[in-house]
Write an enzyme that holds these catalytic residues in place. Structure first.
Site, short mmCIF file in Angstrom:
data_model
loop_
_atom_site.label_atom_id
_atom_site.label_comp_id
_atom_site.label_asym_id
_atom_site.label_seq_id
_atom_site.Cartn_x
_atom_site.Cartn_y
_atom_site.Cartn_z
N SER A 1 0.82 -1.22 0.00
CA SER A 1 0.00 0.00 0.00
C SER A 1 0.85 1.26 0.00
O SER A 1 0.35 2.35 -0.26
CB SER A 1 -0.94 0.00 1.20
OG SER A 1 -0.19 -0.06 2.40
N ARG A 2 2.13 1.13 0.33
CA ARG A 2 2.99 2.33 0.36
C ARG A 2 4.46 1.93 0.24
O ARG A 2 4.80 0.75 0.20
CB ARG A 2 2.76 3.10 1.66
CG ARG A 2 3.28 2.36 2.88
CD ARG A 2 3.00 3.12 4.15
NE ARG A 2 3.88 2.70 5.21
CZ ARG A 2 3.66 2.90 6.50
NH1 ARG A 2 2.58 3.54 6.89
NH2 ARG A 2 4.54 2.50 7.40
N VAL B 1 0.19 -10.70 7.52
CA VAL B 1 0.99 -11.85 7.05
C VAL B 1 1.54 -12.69 8.20
O VAL B 1 1.91 -13.85 7.99
CB VAL B 1 2.16 -11.40 6.13
CG1 VAL B 1 1.63 -10.78 4.84
CG2 VAL B 1 3.12 -10.48 6.84
N ASN C 1 7.54 -8.31 1.07
CA ASN C 1 8.08 -6.98 1.37
C ASN C 1 7.59 -6.45 2.72
O ASN C 1 8.24 -5.58 3.30
CB ASN C 1 7.67 -6.02 0.24
CG ASN C 1 7.79 -4.58 0.64
OD1 ASN C 1 8.88 -4.00 0.62
ND2 ASN C 1 6.68 -3.96 1.04
N TYR D 1 15.20 -6.48 14.57
CA TYR D 1 15.04 -6.29 13.13
C TYR D 1 16.16 -7.01 12.36
O TYR D 1 15.91 -7.74 11.38
CB TYR D 1 15.07 -4.79 12.84
CG TYR D 1 14.86 -4.40 11.40
CD1 TYR D 1 13.60 -4.40 10.82
CD2 TYR D 1 15.93 -3.98 10.61
CE1 TYR D 1 13.41 -4.01 9.50
CE2 TYR D 1 15.76 -3.58 9.30
CZ TYR D 1 14.49 -3.60 8.75
OH TYR D 1 14.31 -3.20 7.44
N ILE E 1 16.63 3.67 2.40
CA ILE E 1 15.69 4.02 1.33
C ILE E 1 14.70 5.05 1.89
O ILE E 1 14.20 4.87 3.02
CB ILE E 1 14.93 2.77 0.83
CG1 ILE E 1 15.90 1.62 0.51
CG2 ILE E 1 14.06 3.13 -0.38
CD1 ILE E 1 16.91 1.88 -0.60
P1 NAI Z 1 6.81 1.04 5.16
O1 NAI Z 1 6.62 1.05 6.62
O2 NAI Z 1 6.58 2.27 4.36
O3 NAI Z 1 5.94 -0.13 4.50
C1 NAI Z 1 5.83 -1.40 5.10
C2 NAI Z 1 4.57 -2.02 4.62
O4 NAI Z 1 4.39 -3.29 5.26
C3 NAI Z 1 3.34 -1.18 4.99
O5 NAI Z 1 2.48 -1.12 3.86
C4 NAI Z 1 2.70 -1.97 6.11
O6 NAI Z 1 1.30 -1.80 6.20
C5 NAI Z 1 3.06 -3.39 5.73
N1 NAI Z 1 2.96 -4.30 6.86
C6 NAI Z 1 3.49 -4.15 8.09
N2 NAI Z 1 3.14 -5.18 8.87
C7 NAI Z 1 2.37 -6.00 8.11
C8 NAI Z 1 1.70 -7.24 8.35
N3 NAI Z 1 1.74 -7.85 9.55
N4 NAI Z 1 0.99 -7.80 7.34
C9 NAI Z 1 0.93 -7.20 6.13
N5 NAI Z 1 1.53 -6.04 5.84
C10 NAI Z 1 2.25 -5.45 6.82
O7 NAI Z 1 8.28 0.48 4.94
P2 NAI Z 1 9.24 0.43 3.67
O8 NAI Z 1 10.36 1.34 3.95
O9 NAI Z 1 8.49 0.56 2.41
O10 NAI Z 1 9.80 -1.06 3.83
C11 NAI Z 1 9.41 -2.14 3.03
C12 NAI Z 1 10.35 -3.30 3.32
O11 NAI Z 1 11.68 -2.91 3.04
C13 NAI Z 1 10.34 -3.76 4.78
O12 NAI Z 1 10.44 -5.15 4.84
C14 NAI Z 1 11.59 -3.10 5.33
O13 NAI Z 1 12.08 -3.81 6.44
C15 NAI Z 1 12.51 -3.18 4.15
N6 NAI Z 1 13.62 -2.26 4.19
C16 NAI Z 1 13.40 -0.91 4.18
C17 NAI Z 1 14.47 -0.04 4.22
C18 NAI Z 1 14.31 1.43 4.18
O14 NAI Z 1 15.32 2.13 4.28
N7 NAI Z 1 13.12 1.98 4.04
C19 NAI Z 1 15.86 -0.56 4.30
C20 NAI Z 1 15.96 -1.98 4.30
C21 NAI Z 1 14.87 -2.79 4.24
#
Ligand code: NAI
Length: 242
Positions: free
Chosen positions: A13-14, A64, A90, A155, A188
């Site tokens: 979603s984002r 999930v 993701n 994490y 990111i």
């Molecule tokens: P974000 O917080 O913007 O998005 C995470 C998404 O996961 C949200 O849409 C949220 O609703 C969903 N989510 C959380 N718990 C959930 C659950 N139990 N069931 C279903 N959906 C769930 O985070 P972002 O930055 O987009 O991160 C995406 C992935 O990338 C994550 O796995 C994060 O750990 C990883 N990541 C992000 C980095 C960054 O710098 N933003 C760096 C390294 C990894």
């Protein structure tokens, strides 16, 4: 390139998940937009995929980390789209804190979503992949899982676990034509890293900028289509963890 394929993207979603959904849709895949809470945002992503790229897309609410909910969601996607060919795990959360004071609940919540959530989705998609004799899984891990990060023991453990999960599943399912890879993003720019804008570690990024969700989505798309690559962990980090 992915016309006729169905991709399940969690946390779409984002942020990074949304960019991945758009990227795979732009390549012709139908998209199951899996979201945890923000229905309006998820439905907007699905509508964008349909209107911009002419693919089919639908939003599904699914925590999930819940084994049964994940099972029901994969069944619903199969009922709506007829099949699943691509899974991108993701969805992820952070509950940062120093280990001396970290609450048990913060450790469990992060492991449940980031690691068990990926297992749950893989577990329920694998039957379809086996029947199809093809499948491509990409797990979104993190450089924290490769090199550790103070204040992120929960994490980093979950993301390191994803690396082991990725490689084991890659070995187990390779003979059946199913590939499993991971991307490891660095910093990111998303909602998750809003608070990191002043992090002194940013100055150590060799490419001297934060990454974009599209940088990660491009790497995911590459792994989805790279037919001779499995068990790989591709850093998308501007060089910070080399
Ligand atoms: P974000 O917080 O913007 O998005 C995470 C998404 O996961 C949200 O849409 C949220 O609703 C969903 N989510 C959380 N718990 C959930 C659950 N139990 N069931 C279903 N959906 C769930 O985070 P972002 O930055 O987009 O991160 C995406 C992935 O990338 C994550 O796995 C994060 O750990 C990883 N990541 C992000 C980095 C960054 O710098 N933003 C760096 C390294 C990894």
């Amino acid at each position: 390139m992915l016309k006729g394929k169905v991709a399940v993207v969690t946390g779409a979603s984002r942020g990074i998940g949304k960019a991945i959904a758009y990227k795979l849709a732009s390549m012709g895949a139908d998209i199951a937009v899996i979201y945890a809470g923000n229905r309006d945002a998820a439905e907007a992503v699905a509508v964008d995929c349909e209107n911009t790229y002419g693919v089919r897309a639908k939003a599904y609410c699914c925590d999930v980390s819940n084994f049964e909910t994940a099972k029901e969601t994969v069944a619903a996607v199969k009922a709506d789209f007829g099949n699943v060919h691509i899974l991108v795990n993701n969805a992820g959360i952070t509950r940062d804190g120093l280990v001396a004071t970290m609450k048990e609940e913060a450790f469990d919540a992060v492991l449940d979503t980031n690691l068990k959530g990926a297992f749950n989705m893989i577990r329920h998609c694998t039957g379809l992949f086996l029947r199809n004799r093809e499948g491509s899984i990409v797990n979104v891990t993190s450089v924290s899982g490769l090199i550790g990060n103070a204040g992120q023991s929960n994490y980093a453990a979950s993301k390191a676990g994803l690396v082991g999960l990725t490689k084991s599943i890659a070995k187990e399912l390779a003979p059946r034509g199913i590939r499993c890879n991971a991307v490891a993003p660095g910093f990111i720019r998303t909602d998750m890293t809003e608070a990191q804008a002043e992090n002194p570690l940013l100055g150590a990024i060799p490419l001297a900028r934060m990454g974009t969700p599209e940088d990660v989505a491009d790497a995911v798309a590459y792994l989805v289509t790279a037919n001779y690559i499995t068990g790989e962990v591709l850093r998308v980090d501007g060089g910070i963890a080399m």
